[in-house]
Enzyme design. Structure first.
Site, PDB file in Angstrom:
ATOM      1  N   TYR A  68       9.484 -25.798 -32.549  1.00  0.00           N
ATOM      2  CA  TYR A  68       8.761 -24.545 -32.334  1.00  0.00           C
ATOM      3  C   TYR A  68       8.435 -24.360 -30.846  1.00  0.00           C
ATOM      4  O   TYR A  68       8.230 -23.241 -30.380  1.00  0.00           O
ATOM      5  CB  TYR A  68       7.421 -24.567 -33.079  1.00  0.00           C
ATOM      6  CG  TYR A  68       7.464 -24.347 -34.579  1.00  0.00           C
ATOM      7  CD1 TYR A  68       8.648 -24.341 -35.301  1.00  0.00           C
ATOM      8  CD2 TYR A  68       6.264 -24.141 -35.275  1.00  0.00           C
ATOM      9  CE1 TYR A  68       8.639 -24.150 -36.678  1.00  0.00           C
ATOM     10  CE2 TYR A  68       6.257 -23.942 -36.649  1.00  0.00           C
ATOM     11  CZ  TYR A  68       7.447 -23.953 -37.347  1.00  0.00           C
ATOM     12  OH  TYR A  68       7.425 -23.764 -38.702  1.00  0.00           O
ATOM     13  N   GLY A  69       8.337 -25.487 -30.153  1.00  0.00           N
ATOM     14  CA  GLY A  69       7.773 -25.469 -28.806  1.00  0.00           C
ATOM     15  C   GLY A  69       8.552 -24.688 -27.776  1.00  0.00           C
ATOM     16  O   GLY A  69       8.040 -24.389 -26.698  1.00  0.00           O
ATOM     17  N   CYS A  99       0.046 -29.235 -35.809  1.00  0.00           N
ATOM     18  CA  CYS A  99       1.034 -28.858 -34.799  1.00  0.00           C
ATOM     19  C   CYS A  99       0.278 -28.230 -33.639  1.00  0.00           C
ATOM     20  O   CYS A  99      -0.416 -27.212 -33.812  1.00  0.00           O
ATOM     21  CB  CYS A  99       2.014 -27.857 -35.407  1.00  0.00           C
ATOM     22  SG  CYS A  99       3.230 -27.237 -34.236  1.00  0.00           S
ATOM     23  N   THR A 101       1.584 -26.781 -31.076  1.00  0.00           N
ATOM     24  CA  THR A 101       2.224 -25.528 -30.672  1.00  0.00           C
ATOM     25  C   THR A 101       1.681 -24.357 -31.473  1.00  0.00           C
ATOM     26  O   THR A 101       1.427 -23.281 -30.923  1.00  0.00           O
ATOM     27  CB  THR A 101       3.749 -25.664 -30.866  1.00  0.00           C
ATOM     28  OG1 THR A 101       4.194 -26.811 -30.127  1.00  0.00           O
ATOM     29  CG2 THR A 101       4.486 -24.435 -30.393  1.00  0.00           C
ATOM     30  N   GLU A 178      12.752 -36.622 -33.073  1.00  0.00           N
ATOM     31  CA  GLU A 178      13.306 -36.282 -34.398  1.00  0.00           C
ATOM     32  C   GLU A 178      14.623 -37.026 -34.635  1.00  0.00           C
ATOM     33  O   GLU A 178      15.023 -37.262 -35.755  1.00  0.00           O
ATOM     34  CB  GLU A 178      13.487 -34.764 -34.550  1.00  0.00           C
ATOM     35  CG  GLU A 178      12.170 -33.964 -34.546  1.00  0.00           C
ATOM     36  CD  GLU A 178      11.574 -33.683 -35.949  1.00  0.00           C
ATOM     37  OE1 GLU A 178      12.334 -33.560 -36.911  1.00  0.00           O
ATOM     38  OE2 GLU A 178      10.332 -33.605 -36.050  1.00  0.00           O
ATOM     39  N   THR A 211       2.055 -33.476 -31.817  1.00  0.00           N
ATOM     40  CA  THR A 211       1.877 -34.497 -32.860  1.00  0.00           C
ATOM     41  C   THR A 211       3.096 -35.416 -32.990  1.00  0.00           C
ATOM     42  O   THR A 211       3.037 -36.421 -33.684  1.00  0.00           O
ATOM     43  CB  THR A 211       1.561 -33.839 -34.218  1.00  0.00           C
ATOM     44  OG1 THR A 211       2.555 -32.844 -34.510  1.00  0.00           O
ATOM     45  CG2 THR A 211       0.197 -33.185 -34.184  1.00  0.00           C
ATOM     46  N   HIS A 212       4.191 -35.078 -32.315  1.00  0.00           N
ATOM     47  CA  HIS A 212       5.333 -35.993 -32.288  1.00  0.00           C
ATOM     48  C   HIS A 212       5.111 -37.150 -31.295  1.00  0.00           C
ATOM     49  O   HIS A 212       5.662 -38.226 -31.467  1.00  0.00           O
ATOM     50  CB  HIS A 212       6.599 -35.252 -31.821  1.00  0.00           C
ATOM     51  CG  HIS A 212       7.239 -34.402 -32.868  1.00  0.00           C
ATOM     52  ND1 HIS A 212       6.678 -33.248 -33.345  1.00  0.00           N
ATOM     53  CD2 HIS A 212       8.420 -34.548 -33.530  1.00  0.00           C
ATOM     54  CE1 HIS A 212       7.488 -32.705 -34.240  1.00  0.00           C
ATOM     55  NE2 HIS A 212       8.548 -33.471 -34.371  1.00  0.00           N
TER      56      HIS A 212
HETATM   57  N1  DGL Z   1       4.732 -31.382 -33.317  1.00  0.00           N
HETATM   58  C1  DGL Z   1       4.560 -30.133 -32.747  1.00  0.00           C
HETATM   59  C2  DGL Z   1       3.390 -29.984 -31.839  1.00  0.00           C
HETATM   60  O1  DGL Z   1       2.414 -30.682 -32.030  1.00  0.00           O
HETATM   61  C3  DGL Z   1       5.694 -29.245 -32.466  1.00  0.00           C
HETATM   62  C4  DGL Z   1       6.859 -29.683 -31.743  1.00  0.00           C
HETATM   63  C5  DGL Z   1       7.908 -28.607 -31.740  1.00  0.00           C
HETATM   64  O2  DGL Z   1       8.250 -28.143 -32.815  1.00  0.00           O
HETATM   65  O3  DGL Z   1       8.351 -28.216 -30.663  1.00  0.00           O
HETATM   66  O4  DGL Z   1       3.392 -29.189 -30.943  1.00  0.00           O
END
Ligand code: DGL
Length: 300
Positions: A68-69, A99, A101, A178, A211-212
């Site tokens: 999503y970022g 998340c 983002t 990922e 969170t990754h």
């Molecule tokens: N894990 C996500 C976060 O905390 C999103 C990472 C992504 O989808 O770019 O922002």
């Protein structure tokens, strides 16, 4: 707040899909709904499961649309609304936006008139960073969208307006994670490049604003040692979010009294491909594997 107004009240064993549950079902038996763009939110789900083992949990990772970022705020919110709507259909009692983002775009646009409590990850992370810091600068690592939103800086400045905040977008980290590239030289080299601007800074605290990123903690610690020095603390907001989840449930009278919480994990694409990586995001004792079910949200 009128608890009877919550959408979850009408929830049954069938709608929640938590088929292992028996006996009388109450509102507090409804699950905590947690979502992320992918698997990163499992770091938060795992902290919540550890702190609240009696709670039912439904997790959704939007693996069809991760990351999503790199997307625009409007697209991130649109995807997030789909996720919330799916979780609501599972009969949940609150939403944890695991998340950064999505949280960084604000939670207001997600509630869509529902009275469910929503919790994001920015404020717990910012608060933890301020508590941990000894007065030095704070650095925030995040996706492009999170950094562009300035959400962390704003949250930190609400409490300490003069605190210096360095923000660094690290868009390559999520795809690497990922893929499960957690300890390799390419990842380390990329981390060196991203963190180089912190050399000679006064940073004593680094927020993992995605969170990754906790999965890169080892590499990030090493590289921060090289670049800034050993004084730097890494902040993973997962435990703070778990604590806030408990507080919010208690405030709404929704803490589950029974034992043996049930967990369900959904992803929107490629459950087989991501299954091998999923276990690395989940650190709750006693769970041998994260069983991922596929849900097609594109047609949902
Ligand atoms: N894990 C996500 C976060 O905390 C999103 C990472 C992504 O989808 O770019 O922002």
């Amino acid at each position: 707040m009128c608890r009877g107004c919550f959408q979850r009240i009408s929830w049954t064993n069938d709608t929640c899909g938590l088929s292992g549950m028996t006996g009388k079902i109450t509102a507090s038996d409804s699950a905590i709904g947690i979502f992320d763009s992918g698997l990163g939110g499992l770091t938060v789900a795992s902290a919540i499961a550890k702190r609240l083992p009696h709670e039912n949990i439904v997790y959704l990772g939007d693996t069809a649309r991760v990351p999503y970022g790199t997307r625009s705020p409007a697209t991130v919110v649109r995807y997030a609304r789909k996720n919330v709507s799916f979780l609501k259909q599972q009969g949940i009692k609150m939403v944890v936006v695991a998340c950064n983002t999505v949280s960084a775009q604000g939670l207001g646009g997600l509630a869509d008139g529902s009275l469910l409590p929503f919790l994001g990850v920015i404020r717990p992370g910012a608060t933890l960073a301020l508590d941990a810091s000894s007065g030095g600068d704070i650095a925030v690592l995040g996706t492009r969208a999170t950094i562009r939103s300035n959400a962390y800086e704003l949250a930190i400045h609400e409490v300490q307006p003069t605190r210096r905040v360095h923000q660094i977008a690290c868009p390559l980290f999520v795809p690497l994670i990922e893929e499960g590239w957690l300890e390799n030289d390419v990842t380390r080299q990329i981390a060196r490049t991203y963190l180089a601007p912190l050399a000679d800074s006064n940073v004593d605290t680094v927020v993992l604003g995605c969170t990754h990123y906790p999965l890169l903690a080892n590499i990030l610690r090493d590289v921060l040692d090289e670049v800034v020095g050993p004084r730097v603390q890494l902040i993973d907001s997962a435990t703070a979010v778990a604590k806030s989840t408990e507080t919010l449930l208690a405030a709404h009278g929704l803490v589950r009294a029974s034992h043996g919480g049930i967990r369900r994990f959904y992803v929107t694409d490629a459950p087989d491909r991501v299954a091998s990586v999923a276990g690395q995001f989940w650190s709750e004792d006693g769970l041998e594997s994260v069983k991922l079910e596929h849900i097609d949200l594109l047609d949902h």
